[in-house]
Design a protein around this motif. Structure first.
Motif, PDB file in Angstrom:
ATOM      1  N   ALA A 101       3.039  -0.809   5.423  1.00 48.49           N
ATOM      2  CA  ALA A 101       3.457   0.127   4.668  1.00 48.49           C
ATOM      3  C   ALA A 101       1.874   0.405   3.481  1.00 48.49           C
ATOM      4  O   ALA A 101       1.484   0.931   2.819  1.00 48.49           O
ATOM      5  N   VAL A 102       2.063  -1.115   2.942  1.00 47.56           N
ATOM      6  CA  VAL A 102       0.737  -1.379   2.154  1.00 47.56           C
ATOM      7  C   VAL A 102      -0.508  -1.203   2.448  1.00 47.56           C
ATOM      8  O   VAL A 102      -1.315  -0.241   2.225  1.00 47.56           O
ATOM      9  N   MET A 103      -0.845  -1.697   4.187  1.00 49.84           N
ATOM     10  CA  MET A 103      -1.404  -0.873   4.957  1.00 49.84           C
ATOM     11  C   MET A 103      -2.250   0.478   5.133  1.00 49.84           C
ATOM     12  O   MET A 103      -2.771   0.883   5.065  1.00 49.84           O
ATOM     13  N   SER A 136      -8.486   0.817  -5.795  1.00 53.30           N
ATOM     14  CA  SER A 136      -7.575   0.924  -4.738  1.00 53.30           C
ATOM     15  C   SER A 136      -7.339   0.611  -4.011  1.00 53.30           C
ATOM     16  O   SER A 136      -6.452  -0.405  -3.785  1.00 53.30           O
ATOM     17  N   VAL A 137      -8.104   0.380  -2.770  1.00 55.41           N
ATOM     18  CA  VAL A 137      -7.964  -0.252  -1.299  1.00 55.41           C
ATOM     19  C   VAL A 137      -8.205  -2.162  -2.248  1.00 55.41           C
ATOM     20  O   VAL A 137      -7.803  -2.741  -1.229  1.00 55.41           O
ATOM     21  N   VAL A 138      -8.832  -1.879  -2.878  1.00 56.14           N
ATOM     22  CA  VAL A 138      -9.275  -3.578  -3.259  1.00 56.14           C
ATOM     23  C   VAL A 138      -8.093  -3.826  -4.075  1.00 56.14           C
ATOM     24  O   VAL A 138      -7.642  -5.560  -3.108  1.00 56.14           O
ATOM     25  N   HIS A 139      -7.419  -3.131  -4.800  1.00 54.19           N
ATOM     26  CA  HIS A 139      -6.213  -3.684  -5.707  1.00 54.19           C
ATOM     27  C   HIS A 139      -4.826  -4.399  -3.834  1.00 54.19           C
ATOM     28  O   HIS A 139      -4.007  -5.260  -3.498  1.00 54.19           O
ATOM     29  N   LEU A 140      -5.198  -2.814  -2.804  1.00 54.58           N
ATOM     30  CA  LEU A 140      -4.514  -2.681  -1.670  1.00 54.58           C
ATOM     31  C   LEU A 140      -4.301  -3.879  -1.432  1.00 54.58           C
ATOM     32  O   LEU A 140      -3.339  -4.738  -0.465  1.00 54.58           O
TER      33      LEU A 140
END
Length: 467
Positions: free
Chosen positions: A161-163, A51-55
């Protein structure tokens, strides 16, 4: 003793059971905690980290898209050519990264955070499409104003928001890592405690086993002393019985010897000679069995018997008895041989088998008993074959046990003859066996070890010295 056995073994079984249960519980608990660690590690590896990688990739594409939109509008303002291909590719990459993120499981609170991201993305897409539409319709200045104002705010809000989603997944990853560490520490403590309990109960089981073994050894020693005392009493009893049996036989033998000296040739003398031979055999058998009993059911060292004299002596007594029964008793020719048993023991074994065969011939069409002496490697095998009715299959396995007789047998007896044969033979290191066919007869056999050359030579030297 049998009644006390469960009570004696109960503490031992209980200690072993608890020790085994402790080991099983320890292994089960370790497996359970390992499964929890595996689940947390899977969540970390297949959810939080991806999830962290894709975001992060989506946020990077978001900034790249912002840059490309600014360059495209600026080129339109300056009158340069406009190429949307790179911008469209960046927007596609942003969509793919977000789709990959959305395909993963969600953590608590993550769905609500994604609604904020989706809302900001919707506003961003609308303002981006408006700016591109203004450029396409020849209004670059208005598009530039939109980029510097509302569109920039959209990009910043979406990026924030993504962060926030990235930070949420990072916190989940940290929580999972701490949970794995805590599970490992707790599991190690619990496993250590269970292992110590297992070892403790195992030691208690060993102590209980040692105590019970010591009690059992003491009990066996007491029983051994008792059996030894009983054996001494039985030996004394056997000696008295042998003396009581042999004393009148000696008197009868003297009387027969006197009668033989005064009797001329004829049927009477032959009958007296058969009687004298029978008494000699009884004395020989009694002496052999007495020696066997005194030896603690083991043959004396150096015991030996020549087979031919024993067989010939038995034939003198048993052939007339077979003739009276209307049966034929014969011995097939055999080479001289010596067995590792006293003559009395060999006489007892062979006489029991021959008498048993003659006794159970019944009403066979051909009444015949054949004795064979065979050379079998380091042993001498003697077979007694009859033409009687045979033995029922149900009795083949137990025929050598004491008090076993054929159902409906009309011949008197206690059923101890074959049991005596088995015990005497096996006590001398031999074997017994049976082959039978119902309606055609039976073949009983026994094997005794061959007497060693040294024992035979020593016996011959002893005989010559005594002479």
């Amino acid at each position: 003793m049998l009644e006390r056995l469960p009570a004696i073994l109960l503490p031992l079984f209980a200690a072993f059971f608890v020790a085994i249960a402790s080991f099983v519980i320890s292994a089960a608990y370790a497996e359970h905690r390992a499964a929890e660690i595996d689940a947390a590690a899977v969540s970390l590896a297949e959810n939080a980290t991806p999830s962290v990688v894709h975001l992060a990739a989506a946020r990077a594409e978001l900034r790249h898209t912002q840059t490309l939109v600014g360059e495209l509008v600026n080129n339109a303002v300056l009158g340069r050519s406009v190429d949307r291909r790179e911008l469209d590719e960046a927007r596609d990459n942003l969509s793919r990264s977000l789709d990959a993120y959305l395909g993963l499981p969600v953590y608590p609170g993550e769905l609500k955070q994604w609604q904020t991201v989706a809302q900001e993305l919707g506003k961003l897409d609308l303002d981006t499409d408006r700016a591109l539409s203004l450029v396409a319709n020849g209004h670059p200045e208005e598009a530039n104003t939109l980029v510097d104002g509302a569109l920039r705010a959209d990009f910043n809000a979406t990026s924030e928001a993504v962060m926030a989603s990235i930070e949420l997944n990072a916190r989940q990853a940290g929580r999972i890592a701490l949970e794995i560490a805590a599970i490992r520490v707790h599991s190690r403590q619990i496993a250590l405690g269970l292992n110590m309990a297992s070892v403790t109960f195992a030691l208690l089981a060993c102590v209980a086993a040692a105590v019970q073994i010591r009690r059992h050894v003491r009990l066996l020693w007491r029983q051994g002393v008792l059996l030894e005392r009983r054996a001494d009493e039985l030996e004394q009893f056997a000696g008295r019985v042998a003396h009581d049996v042999l004393s009148p036989l000696g008197t009868v033998a003297l009387a027969l010897d006197l009668a033989l000296r005064r009797c001329d040739e004829g049927p009477t003398r032959k009958a007296l000679e058969r009687g004298r031979h029978a008494i000699t055999r009884v004395q020989c058998t009694t002496d052999g069995l007495l020696e066997f009993a005194r030896a603690g059911a083991r043959p004396e060292p150096g015991a030996r018997a020549e087979v031919r004299p024993v067989v010939d002596d038995l034939m003198v007594e048993l052939v007339p008895a077979a003739t009276e029964l209307g049966a034929e008793l014969r011995v097939e020719p055999f080479a001289p041989c010596v067995v590792a048993a006293s003559p009395g023991v060999l006489t007892s074994i062979l006489a029991n088998l021959i008498r048993n065969a003659l006794k159970y011939l019944g009403n066979a069409a051909v009444c015949r008993v054949v004795v064979r002496v065979l050379d079998v490697r380091d042993a001498v095998r003697i077979e007694v074959e009859d033409t009687g009715p045979g033995i029922a299959p149900a009795l083949e396995e137990v025929v050598f046990e004491p008090h076993v007789r054929a159902q409906g047998a009309q011949v008197p007896g206690l059923g101890l003859g074959l049991a005596t044969v088995k015990r005497l033979t096996e006590a001398h290191g031999g074997r017994v066996g049976l082959r039978t066919v119902v309606g055609k007869g039976s073949l009983f056999w026994f094997e005794l070890p061959r007497a060693s050359t040294e024992a035979t030579h020593a016996s011959e030297i002893g005989s010559s010295t005594g002479a």
